[in-house]
Each structure stands twice: as C-alpha cells, then as structure tokens.
Design a protein around this motif. Structure first.
Motif, PDB file in Angstrom:
ATOM      1  N   LYS A  31      76.466 -26.809  -9.386  1.00 35.55           N
ATOM      2  CA  LYS A  31      75.156 -26.532  -9.955  1.00 35.55           C
ATOM      3  C   LYS A  31      74.500 -27.887 -10.232  1.00 35.55           C
ATOM      4  CE  LYS A  31      72.963 -24.340 -13.878  1.00 35.55           C
ATOM      5  NZ  LYS A  31      72.349 -23.066 -13.818  1.00 35.55           N
ATOM      6  N   PRO A  43      72.972 -30.731 -12.092  1.00 29.13           N
ATOM      7  CA  PRO A  43      72.885 -31.141 -13.497  1.00 29.13           C
ATOM      8  C   PRO A  43      71.429 -31.352 -13.926  1.00 29.13           C
ATOM      9  CG  PRO A  43      74.530 -32.442 -12.332  1.00 29.13           C
ATOM     10  CD  PRO A  43      73.764 -31.667 -11.292  1.00 29.13           C
ATOM     11  N   SER A  44      71.132 -31.080 -15.165  1.00 26.69           N
ATOM     12  CA  SER A  44      69.750 -31.173 -15.663  1.00 26.69           C
ATOM     13  C   SER A  44      69.184 -32.586 -15.561  1.00 26.69           C
ATOM     14  CB  SER A  44      69.672 -30.677 -17.104  1.00 26.69           C
ATOM     15  OG  SER A  44      70.482 -31.481 -17.937  1.00 26.69           O
ATOM     16  N   GLU A  45      70.048 -33.611 -15.575  1.00 27.40           N
ATOM     17  CA  GLU A  45      69.515 -34.979 -15.503  1.00 27.40           C
ATOM     18  C   GLU A  45      68.877 -35.311 -14.157  1.00 27.40           C
ATOM     19  OE1 GLU A  45      74.065 -35.361 -15.071  1.00 27.40           O
ATOM     20  OE2 GLU A  45      72.765 -34.452 -16.553  1.00 27.40           O
ATOM     21  N   TYR A  46      69.045 -34.471 -13.158  1.00 24.58           N
ATOM     22  CA  TYR A  46      68.373 -34.685 -11.879  1.00 24.58           C
ATOM     23  C   TYR A  46      66.866 -34.450 -12.012  1.00 24.58           C
ATOM     24  CZ  TYR A  46      72.518 -35.350  -8.961  1.00 24.58           C
ATOM     25  OH  TYR A  46      73.651 -35.857  -8.361  1.00 24.58           O
ATOM     26  N   ARG A  69      73.349 -39.640  -5.279  1.00 23.65           N
ATOM     27  CA  ARG A  69      72.895 -38.389  -5.905  1.00 23.65           C
ATOM     28  C   ARG A  69      73.029 -37.228  -4.920  1.00 23.65           C
ATOM     29  NH1 ARG A  69      69.789 -38.066 -10.690  1.00 23.65           N
ATOM     30  NH2 ARG A  69      70.437 -39.757 -12.031  1.00 23.65           N
ATOM     31  N   GLY A 103      68.129 -25.497 -11.168  1.00 23.04           N
ATOM     32  CA  GLY A 103      69.540 -25.867 -11.123  1.00 23.04           C
ATOM     33  C   GLY A 103      70.390 -25.125 -10.114  1.00 23.04           C
TER      34      GLY A 103
END
Length: 179
Positions: free
Chosen positions: A8, A10-13, A146, A162
């Motif tokens: 999944k 990650p929110s930091e992307y 990334r 996500g």
C-alpha cells in the motif's frame, strides 16, 4: 500472486514536493509514477492534470518520474533535467503539461540534443554538466528508489488514496465525477 504482495502506498508519498495541483485535503489523492516519453503516460497525464485543475478540492495530483529505460532511454536525461529545474516553475501543472508534450524520440542517443530540446521547450539553459551533476543524480536516484519501493514496473502506475489503481478504473470514475 505478485499483486497480492504489492505494498500500500505510504502517506508520505503525498508530499508537498511532488504535488502538481490540488489541495492536500482533497477527497482523492492520486499519485502517479510515470515516464515523460511513455505513450500511455502522454495520453493520461494531460487528462488527469486538467481534472485536478478543474476540481482542486476533489483531486490532489502527485507525480513521481519513473523512466522505463529499456523502452525510452532518452527519458533518463529528460527526468534528470526535470528534477533540476521543476522547482523553479511556479505553475507545476503547466510545467508537467509541457513535459509530457516534449517532442523527442524515445531512443534518442544524443544527450546534447535531448537537453537542447528540453531547453527549447522550457526556456532554460541547462547544460550536460547540470544534468550530470551530483544534485541531479541524487534526485534521480531518490525518485527511482521511490518507484522501486512500490514495485513499479510499468507506467503510468496510479494510486488512489493509497491503493493501487490497476487498469485506472477508479481514476476513470473520478474523471467522470468531476466532469
């Protein structure tokens, strides 16, 4: 089976650095890994950028470059140039629309010609040294990492809130919703 193990996102992307257009509080956070010379990306990116411009409260569009070097080797130079200059452009939507309309052959071997074409499109004065600088190489490696972390193998690879959007079906629903 591979898809069952795909991570999944990650929110930091969904960070400010990679935000092209839209609000960080938007209903849909769309993260795209793409190659500026990929024909599918060149069709997809202008549409999703236009939708996000039209509905920035609904769509936040994030972009990661992930050149497919075996298919579009010229993309490596383009992406390095992109990473060197993109922060200098205030209107990221316009910058990326131009990036995805760059007129260069995907297998162009002449790095100077690629840079000259890029400079002509963006009004920049990049040199081969700029594109080969440690700053450009570091940014390029970070961008590629990334994509590798997310097991990206083709472009465009799209995540919506996500979750991987294989076949871009969810994205198509969102595009219809904002029309």
């Amino acid at each position: 089976l591979k898809d069952l193990f795909r991570p999944k996102l990650p929110s930091e992307y969904a960070d400010t650095e990679h935000l092209i257009v839209g609000s960080k509080e938007a209903k849909y956070k769309i993260v795209v890994f793409s190659d500026p010379l990929c024909p599918f990306c060149r069709d997809f990116m202008p549409d999703i950028i236009a939708a996000a411009l039209k509905s920035p409260r609904k769509i936040a569009l994030y972009h990661y470059s992930f050149p497919l070097l075996s298919l579009q080797p010229a993309s490596e130079t383009i992406v390095k140039a992109e990473l060197v200059v993109e922060k200098k452009f205030k209107n990221k939507a316009d910058f990326f629309k131009k990036l995805y309309s760059l007129d260069i052959q995907p297998n162009e071997p002449d790095q100077n010609k690629i840079i000259q074409t890029f400079n002509g499109q963006f009004g920049t004065k990049l040199s081969k040294q700029d594109v080969q600088s440690s700053t450009a190489l570091k940014a390029y490696d970070a961008e590629m990492q990334r994509g590798y972390q997310m097991m990206v193998q083709g472009t465009p690879t799209v995540y919506v809130n996500g979750e991987i959007d294989d076949g871009r079906l969810k994205t198509q629903e969102i595009l219809k919703e904002v029309q």
